[in-house]
Write a protein that holds these residues in place. Structure first.
Motif, mmCIF file in Angstrom:
data_model
loop_
_atom_site.group_PDB
_atom_site.id
_atom_site.type_symbol
_atom_site.label_atom_id
_atom_site.label_comp_id
_atom_site.label_asym_id
_atom_site.label_seq_id
_atom_site.Cartn_x
_atom_site.Cartn_y
_atom_site.Cartn_z
ATOM 1 N N GLY A 105 18.305 -48.749 5.495
ATOM 2 C CA GLY A 105 18.640 -49.607 4.357
ATOM 3 C C GLY A 105 19.089 -50.976 4.834
ATOM 4 N N ASP A 106 19.211 -51.913 3.881
ATOM 5 C CA ASP A 106 19.609 -53.276 4.246
ATOM 6 C C ASP A 106 21.096 -53.363 4.579
ATOM 7 O OD1 ASP A 106 17.085 -54.188 3.865
ATOM 8 O OD2 ASP A 106 17.411 -54.848 1.796
ATOM 9 N N ILE A 107 21.415 -54.104 5.616
ATOM 10 C CA ILE A 107 22.809 -54.343 5.984
ATOM 11 C C ILE A 107 23.045 -55.843 5.841
ATOM 12 C CG2 ILE A 107 24.519 -54.152 7.794
ATOM 13 C CD1 ILE A 107 23.500 -51.540 7.744
ATOM 14 N N ASP A 108 24.028 -56.214 5.043
ATOM 15 C CA ASP A 108 24.277 -57.642 4.835
ATOM 16 C C ASP A 108 25.032 -58.264 5.990
ATOM 17 O OD1 ASP A 108 22.981 -57.587 2.441
ATOM 18 O OD2 ASP A 108 24.782 -57.033 1.312
ATOM 19 N N GLN A 109 26.039 -57.536 6.488
ATOM 20 C CA GLN A 109 26.863 -58.145 7.533
ATOM 21 C C GLN A 109 26.653 -57.468 8.877
ATOM 22 O OE1 GLN A 109 30.399 -57.988 4.994
ATOM 23 N NE2 GLN A 109 30.715 -60.130 5.568
ATOM 24 N N SER A 110 26.868 -58.239 9.931
ATOM 25 C CA SER A 110 26.528 -57.776 11.270
ATOM 26 C C SER A 110 27.345 -56.567 11.715
ATOM 27 C CB SER A 110 26.766 -58.902 12.275
ATOM 28 O OG SER A 110 26.078 -60.047 11.888
ATOM 29 N N LEU A 111 26.650 -55.641 12.382
ATOM 30 C CA LEU A 111 27.342 -54.578 13.108
ATOM 31 C C LEU A 111 27.689 -55.142 14.476
ATOM 32 C CD1 LEU A 111 24.966 -51.583 12.376
ATOM 33 C CD2 LEU A 111 27.167 -52.053 11.292
ATOM 34 N N HIS A 112 28.765 -54.658 15.038
ATOM 35 C CA HIS A 112 29.266 -55.202 16.301
ATOM 36 C C HIS A 112 29.407 -54.050 17.290
ATOM 37 C CE1 HIS A 112 32.695 -57.854 18.236
ATOM 38 N NE2 HIS A 112 31.640 -57.726 19.013
ATOM 39 N N VAL A 113 28.682 -54.106 18.367
ATOM 40 C CA VAL A 113 28.763 -53.056 19.383
ATOM 41 C C VAL A 113 29.255 -53.688 20.684
ATOM 42 C CG1 VAL A 113 27.519 -51.211 20.569
ATOM 43 C CG2 VAL A 113 26.780 -51.931 18.290
ATOM 44 N N VAL A 114 30.328 -53.131 21.237
ATOM 45 C CA VAL A 114 30.972 -53.737 22.406
ATOM 46 C C VAL A 114 30.972 -52.753 23.568
ATOM 47 C CG1 VAL A 114 33.025 -54.949 23.227
ATOM 48 C CG2 VAL A 114 32.505 -54.915 20.777
ATOM 49 N N TYR A 115 30.501 -53.206 24.711
ATOM 50 C CA TYR A 115 30.514 -52.384 25.930
ATOM 51 C C TYR A 115 31.460 -53.051 26.926
ATOM 52 C CZ TYR A 115 26.066 -50.692 23.966
ATOM 53 O OH TYR A 115 25.092 -50.187 23.153
ATOM 54 N N ILE A 116 32.470 -52.289 27.363
ATOM 55 C CA ILE A 116 33.484 -52.900 28.223
ATOM 56 C C ILE A 116 33.597 -52.176 29.557
ATOM 57 C CG2 ILE A 116 35.951 -53.432 28.404
ATOM 58 C CD1 ILE A 116 35.965 -53.493 25.338
ATOM 59 N N SER A 117 33.671 -52.961 30.620
ATOM 60 C CA SER A 117 33.934 -52.404 31.946
ATOM 61 C C SER A 117 35.390 -52.665 32.308
ATOM 62 C CB SER A 117 33.056 -53.079 33.009
ATOM 63 O OG SER A 117 31.708 -52.713 32.832
ATOM 64 N N VAL A 118 36.126 -51.593 32.586
ATOM 65 C CA VAL A 118 37.515 -51.746 33.032
ATOM 66 C C VAL A 118 37.607 -51.179 34.448
ATOM 67 C CG1 VAL A 118 39.938 -51.196 32.566
ATOM 68 C CG2 VAL A 118 38.327 -51.489 30.663
ATOM 69 N N PRO A 119 37.979 -52.009 35.418
ATOM 70 C CA PRO A 119 37.996 -51.534 36.806
ATOM 71 C C PRO A 119 39.150 -50.570 37.089
ATOM 72 C CG PRO A 119 38.614 -53.862 36.673
ATOM 73 C CD PRO A 119 38.341 -53.415 35.289
ATOM 74 N N SER A 120 38.977 -49.774 38.141
ATOM 75 C CA SER A 120 40.097 -48.930 38.585
ATOM 76 C C SER A 120 40.405 -49.267 40.043
ATOM 77 C CB SER A 120 39.747 -47.450 38.405
ATOM 78 O OG SER A 120 38.470 -47.184 38.911
ATOM 79 N N ALA A 121 41.101 -48.382 40.756
ATOM 80 C CA ALA A 121 41.580 -48.701 42.104
ATOM 81 C C ALA A 121 40.448 -48.754 43.131
ATOM 82 C CB ALA A 121 42.637 -47.692 42.530
ATOM 83 N N GLN A 122 39.334 -48.118 42.854
ATOM 84 C CA GLN A 122 38.188 -48.217 43.756
ATOM 85 C C GLN A 122 36.919 -48.496 42.942
ATOM 86 O OE1 GLN A 122 37.566 -44.361 45.651
ATOM 87 N NE2 GLN A 122 39.270 -43.579 44.429
ATOM 88 N N PRO A 123 35.857 -48.911 43.625
ATOM 89 C CA PRO A 123 34.626 -49.230 42.894
ATOM 90 C C PRO A 123 34.198 -48.053 42.022
ATOM 91 C CG PRO A 123 34.433 -49.915 45.175
ATOM 92 C CD PRO A 123 35.710 -49.140 45.071
ATOM 93 N N SER A 124 33.837 -48.338 40.775
ATOM 94 C CA SER A 124 33.495 -47.249 39.865
ATOM 95 C C SER A 124 32.216 -47.557 39.105
ATOM 96 C CB SER A 124 34.656 -47.016 38.891
ATOM 97 O OG SER A 124 34.940 -48.215 38.193
ATOM 98 N N ARG A 125 31.699 -46.492 38.504
ATOM 99 C CA ARG A 125 30.390 -46.607 37.876
ATOM 100 C C ARG A 125 30.380 -45.846 36.564
ATOM 101 N NH1 ARG A 125 25.521 -44.370 41.422
ATOM 102 N NH2 ARG A 125 24.662 -43.394 39.573
#
Lengths: 379, 258
Positions: A105-125
């Motif tokens: 269906g039609d969506i009038d206002q934007s959907l917002h999808v956020v992907y966040i990287s938060v580091p830890s004490a060692q390299p992470s994936r």
């Protein structure tokens, strides 16, 4: 050789099983990829606390109630808010870090999808898969990729976007990473008859960020409009690979990207368009222009056009250059300081690729992100 | 206001100006005429501060300052303006935005308050009327898609807006039809006043029918070989530049005017 094998293994783990065949596409990012693949990563902590400074960067009043947030690849109950999305949108979750977004269906206002990287004490994936299905109507999605600075995080977002007949999706994708974070984005789009994807990508930052976007114009009159800007500085490295396949008749694509690299940054743009046999009436346009703001920056651009149909309209062009000294002198001769004149010229150069963004607040936000990156103070 | 003494300039290793001297005072209108390749445009570019022009000898003093030590934007803020022979098209940079940024940068440099968009637009409308320029040009990118005549008129419009103390017009008449030439001349004449000086660089005498100079100088082979009043321009028109050459012993340097 061990390093090459490690790099291939990493690609396979990230979801590119045909890594060997794709090695050519990694030509300019080979060293950056090898450096990454030699690092030991632990699984990123999905319950990591979100720094306030990072939250402020996506907590926009305009998208309140229509926001989905992933932290290190996992859906964040605490930060997502989908109370206003309406009945047309369904957000689902299944096993193995896989999520679905269904729009009917039609969506009038934007959907917002956020992907966040938060580091830890060692390299992470972390890794996440998202399937977007446009079943009917038209919708607008703004996605954001953010990261906190610190120990390097490698994220991988793999998406499939299916556009059913006559649907339309406007996508604005903002990737603003710290120089320590890496991100691999895979986007596979299939566009059915008379459907349209209009996307604008803004690519900023990253130790290594790679966007692999494949679009199959599978149904008659399917349309892709791809706009994009990358603006890099420091030792940032961004590699964009577009692969558009015209399979059905009367399909159209219009690709316009701009790139800017300052200091020691490295930008890569590869735009491939294939018009398959039988896809007559196809119209394919590709333009990619780039500016080097420093003698140590590097940009590689490669447009590739392969045509197997008879009746096709196609044009492509790619350039890498420097600021036009004549224009710079003209502005300065009227009293505008050198730094401001450069900012004006580079800003205008990038703006061309941002003209399809409908939301004024979003254009303003992007202008703010670009401003410090088109300065030229260092050149 | 401007004093050029024994100016020698090299461009790409080739000496173009070979000992040019010239003095311009407030309120004066000077015309510089000369054949192709004499160094007329080089003079304009050196004064405006373009890169690639190497001054090997001589001096340029502007209002008591060493002009050659100033950046182009400082020269502009100090009241110098060059109307370009070939105005540059700048895609994506809006003409109004550019002009306001330029005017405000100059005002700021002089310690004056910056104009807001309402004040600026009021000023723009006043100046536009004089040059019979369409409003529409303001909404376009700088010089983009302008006809040759529009570009030249846009230069004069900028001059009217920025109100320089010293305006250098580099072949502003070239490529103009007679109507556009008259408009440009009207624009320039409207700005003549006892505090402002002009240096008009031109090939032809025609422009000087409309903009009447106080002094006419002939630039040949990198220096001023003859100076006079407006009658000199008419003599040149009648006899051609070769006539000047014949009248001068090689090596003799013409005196600066005024």
């Amino acid at each position: 050789m061990a390093a090459a094998a490690q790099a291939r293994d990493l690609l396979e783990e990230l979801g590119r099983g045909d890594a060997r065949a794709r090695e050519e596409s990694w030509r300019y990012s080979k060293m950056a990829l090898r450096a990454l693949s030699q690092q030991e990563f632990v699984a990123a902590y999905t319950q990591a606390a979100l720094p306030d400074a990072l939250r402020a960067r996506f907590d926009w009043p305009q998208t309140q109630g229509r926001r989905v947030v992933f932290i290190n690849g996992a859906f964040s109950e605490a930060h997502s808010d989908v109370t206003q999305v309406g009945a047309a949108v369904t957000v689902g979750e299944s096993a193995g870090n896989t999520y679905s977004l269904r729009i009917d269906g039609d969506i009038d206002q934007s959907l917002h999808v956020v992907y966040i990287s938060v580091p830890s004490a060692q390299p992470s994936r972390w890794q996440v898969n998202v399937a977007v299905a446009m079943v009917s109507g038209r919708a607008s999605v703004v996605e954001q990729f953010l990261g906190a600075d610190g120990i390097g995080v490698l994220g991988c977002v793999s998406r499939r976007i299916d556009l059913a007949d006559s649907t339309s999706l406007d996508l604005v994708s903002l990737c603003e990473l710290p120089e320590s974070a890496s991100l691999y984005r895979l986007v596979d789009v299939r566009a059915a008859a008379k459907s349209a994807l209009r996307s604008t990508h803004v690519v900023l930052g990253g130790r290594l960020q790679r966007l692999d976007m494949q679009v199959e114009l599978a149904g008659e009159q399917a349309h892709l409009e791809s706009r994009g800007v990358f603006a890099l500085r420091g030792r940032e490295h961004a590699d964009t690979q577009l692969d558009v396949r015209h399979v059905a008749r009367d399909t159209t694509c219009d690709i316009l990207w701009r790139g800017v690299a300052d200091q020691r940054a490295r930008g890569i743009f590869h735009g491939a368009i294939t018009v398959a046999q039988g896809a007559d009436g196809a119209d394919a346009q590709l333009s990619n222009k780039n500016l080097l703001l420093s003698p140590l920056a590097e940009i590689d651009t490669q447009p590739v056009l392969e045509i197997y149909a008879d009746e096709v309209k196609a044009a492509h062009g790619a350039t890498v250059g420097q600021i036009d000294e004549r224009a710079l002198f003209y502005l300065r001769s009227r009293g505008i300081a050198c730094v401001d004149a450069k900012r004006l010229l580079v800003g205008a150069f990038c703006d061309v690729a941002l003209d399809r963004i409908a939301q004024p607040w979003l254009r303003e936000h992007i202008a703010g992100l670009l401003a410090p990156r088109v300065g030229g103070e260092n050149s | 206001m401007l004093k050029i003494e024994n100016l020698h300039v090299r461009v790409a290793g080739k000496e173009i100006l070979k000992g040019l001297s010239l003095e311009v005072n407030a309120g004066e209108m000077h015309a510089i005429m000369g054949p192709n390749g004499a160094g007329k445009s080089t003079l304009g570019n050196v004064l405006a501060g373009r890169e690639g022009y190497e001054v090997t000898q001589g001096s340029v003093v502007y209002n008591g300052q060493n002009l050659l030590a100033l950046e182009p934007e400082q020269r502009a803020a100090e009241g110098m303006f060059l109307a370009f022979q070939y105005p540059v098209e700048i895609p994506g940079v809006n003409n109004t935005y550019f002009l306001r940024a330029a005017l405000n940068a100059q005002r700021k440099h002089r310690g004056e308050s910056e104009l807001d968009s309402m004040q600026f637009l009021k000023l723009v409308r006043e100046k536009l009327a004089v040059l019979h320029l369409k409003d529409e040009l303001l909404h376009r990118a700088v010089n983009e898609g302008f006809s040759g005549g529009e570009k030249k008129r846009n230069e004069i419009f900028q001059m009217a807006l920025l109100e320089p103390a010293l305006a250098i017009l580099d072949e502003t008449d070239s490529g103009l039809d007679i109507d556009a030439l008259k408009m440009v001349a009207d624009g320039v004449n409207a700005m003549r006043n006892p505090k402002r000086a002009f240096l008009v660089i031109t090939h032809y005498q025609r422009l000087l029918d409309y903009i009447v100079p106080d002094f006419v100088h002939v630039l040949a082979d990198g220096r001023i070989v003859e100076s006079g009043d407006k009658a000199l321009a008419l003599q040149l028109e009648a006899h051609g530049y070769a006539w000047v050459g014949e009248r001068h012993v090689p090596g003799q340097v013409g005196a600066g005017a005024a």
